[in-house]
Design a protein around this motif. Structure first.
Motif, PDB file in Angstrom:
ATOM      1  N   PRO A 102       0.661  -1.355  -0.215  1.00  0.00           N
ATOM      2  CA  PRO A 102       0.099   0.014   0.073  1.00  0.00           C
ATOM      3  C   PRO A 102       0.685   1.464  -0.207  1.00  0.00           C
ATOM      4  O   PRO A 102       1.728   1.389   0.815  1.00  0.00           O
ATOM      5  CB  PRO A 102      -0.761  -0.806   1.598  1.00  0.00           C
ATOM      6  N   GLY A 103       0.364   2.267  -0.859  1.00  0.00           N
ATOM      7  CA  GLY A 103       1.108   3.351  -0.960  1.00  0.00           C
ATOM      8  C   GLY A 103       3.149   2.878  -1.987  1.00  0.00           C
ATOM      9  O   GLY A 103       3.022   4.074  -2.774  1.00  0.00           O
ATOM     10  N   GLY A 104       2.913   1.911  -2.625  1.00  0.00           N
ATOM     11  CA  GLY A 104       3.840   1.692  -3.936  1.00  0.00           C
ATOM     12  C   GLY A 104       5.083   2.366  -2.692  1.00  0.00           C
ATOM     13  O   GLY A 104       6.125   2.229  -3.977  1.00  0.00           O
ATOM     14  N   SER A 105       5.060   1.618  -1.760  1.00  0.00           N
ATOM     15  CA  SER A 105       6.538   2.041  -1.565  1.00  0.00           C
ATOM     16  C   SER A 105       7.715   1.194  -1.413  1.00  0.00           C
ATOM     17  O   SER A 105       9.107   0.838  -2.033  1.00  0.00           O
ATOM     18  CB  SER A 105       6.684   2.410   0.078  1.00  0.00           C
ATOM     19  N   HIS A 106       7.303   0.189  -1.808  1.00  0.00           N
ATOM     20  CA  HIS A 106       7.752  -1.586  -1.895  1.00  0.00           C
ATOM     21  C   HIS A 106       7.636  -2.490  -2.971  1.00  0.00           C
ATOM     22  O   HIS A 106       6.046  -2.837  -3.134  1.00  0.00           O
ATOM     23  CB  HIS A 106       8.151  -2.321  -0.493  1.00  0.00           C
ATOM     24  N   VAL A 107       7.843  -3.005  -3.907  1.00  0.00           N
ATOM     25  CA  VAL A 107       7.615  -4.117  -4.861  1.00  0.00           C
ATOM     26  C   VAL A 107       7.529  -5.852  -3.588  1.00  0.00           C
ATOM     27  O   VAL A 107       8.431  -5.580  -3.145  1.00  0.00           O
ATOM     28  CB  VAL A 107       8.342  -4.389  -5.978  1.00  0.00           C
ATOM     29  N   VAL A 108       6.678  -5.930  -3.880  1.00  0.00           N
ATOM     30  CA  VAL A 108       6.844  -7.870  -2.409  1.00  0.00           C
ATOM     31  C   VAL A 108       6.879  -8.136  -4.402  1.00  0.00           C
ATOM     32  O   VAL A 108       6.435  -8.526  -5.814  1.00  0.00           O
ATOM     33  CB  VAL A 108       5.308  -7.366  -2.888  1.00  0.00           C
ATOM     34  N   CYS A 109       8.191  -9.426  -3.912  1.00  0.00           N
ATOM     35  CA  CYS A 109       8.440 -10.362  -4.691  1.00  0.00           C
ATOM     36  C   CYS A 109       7.900 -12.151  -3.684  1.00  0.00           C
ATOM     37  O   CYS A 109       7.889 -11.846  -2.286  1.00  0.00           O
ATOM     38  CB  CYS A 109       9.571 -10.319  -4.734  1.00  0.00           C
ATOM     39  N   ALA A 110       8.027 -13.097  -4.495  1.00  0.00           N
ATOM     40  CA  ALA A 110       7.734 -14.237  -3.441  1.00  0.00           C
ATOM     41  C   ALA A 110       8.419 -15.017  -4.461  1.00  0.00           C
ATOM     42  O   ALA A 110       9.012 -15.248  -5.843  1.00  0.00           O
ATOM     43  CB  ALA A 110       6.395 -14.726  -3.537  1.00  0.00           C
ATOM     44  N   ASP A 111       9.085 -16.497  -3.429  1.00  0.00           N
ATOM     45  CA  ASP A 111      10.173 -17.348  -3.895  1.00  0.00           C
ATOM     46  C   ASP A 111       9.059 -18.551  -4.435  1.00  0.00           C
ATOM     47  O   ASP A 111       7.993 -18.974  -3.815  1.00  0.00           O
ATOM     48  CB  ASP A 111      10.423 -17.895  -2.614  1.00  0.00           C
ATOM     49  N   PRO A 112       8.825 -18.992  -6.047  1.00  0.00           N
ATOM     50  CA  PRO A 112       8.004 -19.729  -6.234  1.00  0.00           C
ATOM     51  C   PRO A 112       8.184 -20.645  -6.128  1.00  0.00           C
ATOM     52  O   PRO A 112       6.725 -21.985  -5.777  1.00  0.00           O
ATOM     53  CB  PRO A 112       8.042 -19.830  -7.616  1.00  0.00           C
ATOM     54  N   ASP A 113       8.694 -21.170  -5.621  1.00  0.00           N
ATOM     55  CA  ASP A 113       9.091 -22.870  -4.644  1.00  0.00           C
ATOM     56  C   ASP A 113       8.617 -23.113  -3.351  1.00  0.00           C
ATOM     57  O   ASP A 113       7.873 -24.025  -2.737  1.00  0.00           O
ATOM     58  CB  ASP A 113      10.144 -23.091  -4.970  1.00  0.00           C
ATOM     59  N   THR A 114       9.269 -22.481  -2.603  1.00  0.00           N
ATOM     60  CA  THR A 114       9.035 -22.177  -0.865  1.00  0.00           C
ATOM     61  C   THR A 114       7.429 -21.101  -0.582  1.00  0.00           C
ATOM     62  O   THR A 114       6.625 -20.986   0.300  1.00  0.00           O
ATOM     63  CB  THR A 114       9.767 -21.598  -0.225  1.00  0.00           C
ATOM     64  N   GLY A 115       6.489 -20.257  -1.629  1.00  0.00           N
ATOM     65  CA  GLY A 115       6.304 -19.544  -1.442  1.00  0.00           C
ATOM     66  C   GLY A 115       6.043 -18.008  -0.466  1.00  0.00           C
ATOM     67  O   GLY A 115       5.666 -17.486  -0.305  1.00  0.00           O
ATOM     68  N   GLU A 116       7.485 -18.245  -0.199  1.00  0.00           N
ATOM     69  CA  GLU A 116       8.209 -17.212   1.061  1.00  0.00           C
ATOM     70  C   GLU A 116       8.618 -15.890   0.321  1.00  0.00           C
ATOM     71  O   GLU A 116       9.114 -15.635  -1.227  1.00  0.00           O
ATOM     72  CB  GLU A 116      10.057 -17.468   1.112  1.00  0.00           C
ATOM     73  N   ARG A 117       7.611 -14.702   0.793  1.00  0.00           N
ATOM     74  CA  ARG A 117       7.454 -13.774   0.346  1.00  0.00           C
ATOM     75  C   ARG A 117       8.879 -12.230   0.566  1.00  0.00           C
ATOM     76  O   ARG A 117       9.054 -12.635   1.440  1.00  0.00           O
ATOM     77  CB  ARG A 117       6.278 -13.047   1.104  1.00  0.00           C
TER      78      ARG A 117
END
Length: 273
Positions: A11-26
């Motif tokens: 929210p607010g666009g201050s960070h980009v959220v990424c995830a590990d496809p194998d573990t789902g860790e964000r």
């Protein structure tokens, strides 16, 4: 190295959220200028941002320091980063300096009677040959001083001494003018650079030589005329008689001889003047 996938923004666009496809860790990454430059493939801008983040010296300041004569190593030490990070910003400025040094060699030194016909490189080359130096072994450089003027530098080795001469270069449509900034620069463009150096110390001559010089330079006084010898009355010859007195005889018929009174006093012994 794991590969992440972008799944959204906070929210607010201050960070980009990424995830590990194998573990789902964000994970989250700051959505800053560095990320934007990286996403565009703008390597130059990315490196600039890196330097700005790692040091207090901005790229424009780095280039200004290089343009002012600093080396890459000096700026890297001041900025607190590696020399490799400075090179990408220093390279275009170093090319600018090299070009200015080349143009300065084609400038015309200014003397009392105006700019010379010959260029700085031609005059310095003759001065080097006259003094036994090789201009090919010398190094040219240039930078801008605090007033924004170009300063041309020539460095050369003479024995164990590293010498340097500096001129101010003012470009113009006729090749530019050159003005000496130190004594070494003045000597190299001196029109009498080939003359032997004059020593102000007196020559130390041996006493024998000094004596010879003094004799040669001494002016003999004019010879005084020798005094005329005083006539010796005992050997003095008989004075010539006046024409009216020649042929006189005494009573005995002998030629009349003047007495000592006649000789000394100019009178006759008989008392007649």
């Amino acid at each position: 190295m794991r590969e992440l996938s972008v799944i959204g923004l906070e929210p607010g666009g201050s960070h980009v959220v990424c995830a590990d496809p194998d573990t789902g860790e964000r994970f989250r990454i700051p959505a800053d200028d560095k990320l934007r430059a990286a996403s565009r493939g703008d390597i130059a801008r990315f490196g600039q941002i890196e330097i700005e983040a790692e040091s207090q010296m901005r790229p424009r300041e780095i280039q200004a320091r290089i343009r002012g004569g600093a080396t890459i190593e000096q700026v890297a030490e001041e900025a607190g980063v590696s020399a490799k990070r400075i090179e990408r910003f220093a390279h275009p400025v170093l090319l600018e300096r090299a070009r200015a040094a080349e143009l300065a060699q084609g400038g015309h030194p200014v003397r009392e009677n105006g700019p010379t016909v010959q260029t700085l490189a031609e005059i310095v080359s003759m001065a080097f040959r006259a003094r036994g130096h090789d201009l090919d072994d010398a190094d040219w450089d240039a930078w801008r001083d605090e007033e924004g003027h170009w300063v041309a530098q020539l460095q050369w080795q003479a024995g164990r001494t590293r010498n340097a001469a500096h001129w101010r270069f003012q470009p113009d449509s006729h090749g530019g003018t050159i003005a000496a900034l130190d004594s070494a620069a003045t000597d190299l463009i001196d029109p009498d650079f080939g003359r032997p150096l004059r020593s102000l110390a007196p020559l130390a001559l041996s006493p024998a030589v000094d004596a010879e010089v003094e004799v040669e330079e001494a002016v003999e006084p004019p010879a005084e005329p020798e005094p005329e010898p005083i006539p010796d009355l005992a050997t003095e010859t008989e004075p010539k008689q006046a024409p009216q007195q020649q042929g006189g005889k005494d009573k005995r018929g002998k030629p009349h001889l003047p007495s000592w009174d006649d000789v000394l006093l100019g009178v006759r012994s008989s008392g007649r003047g």
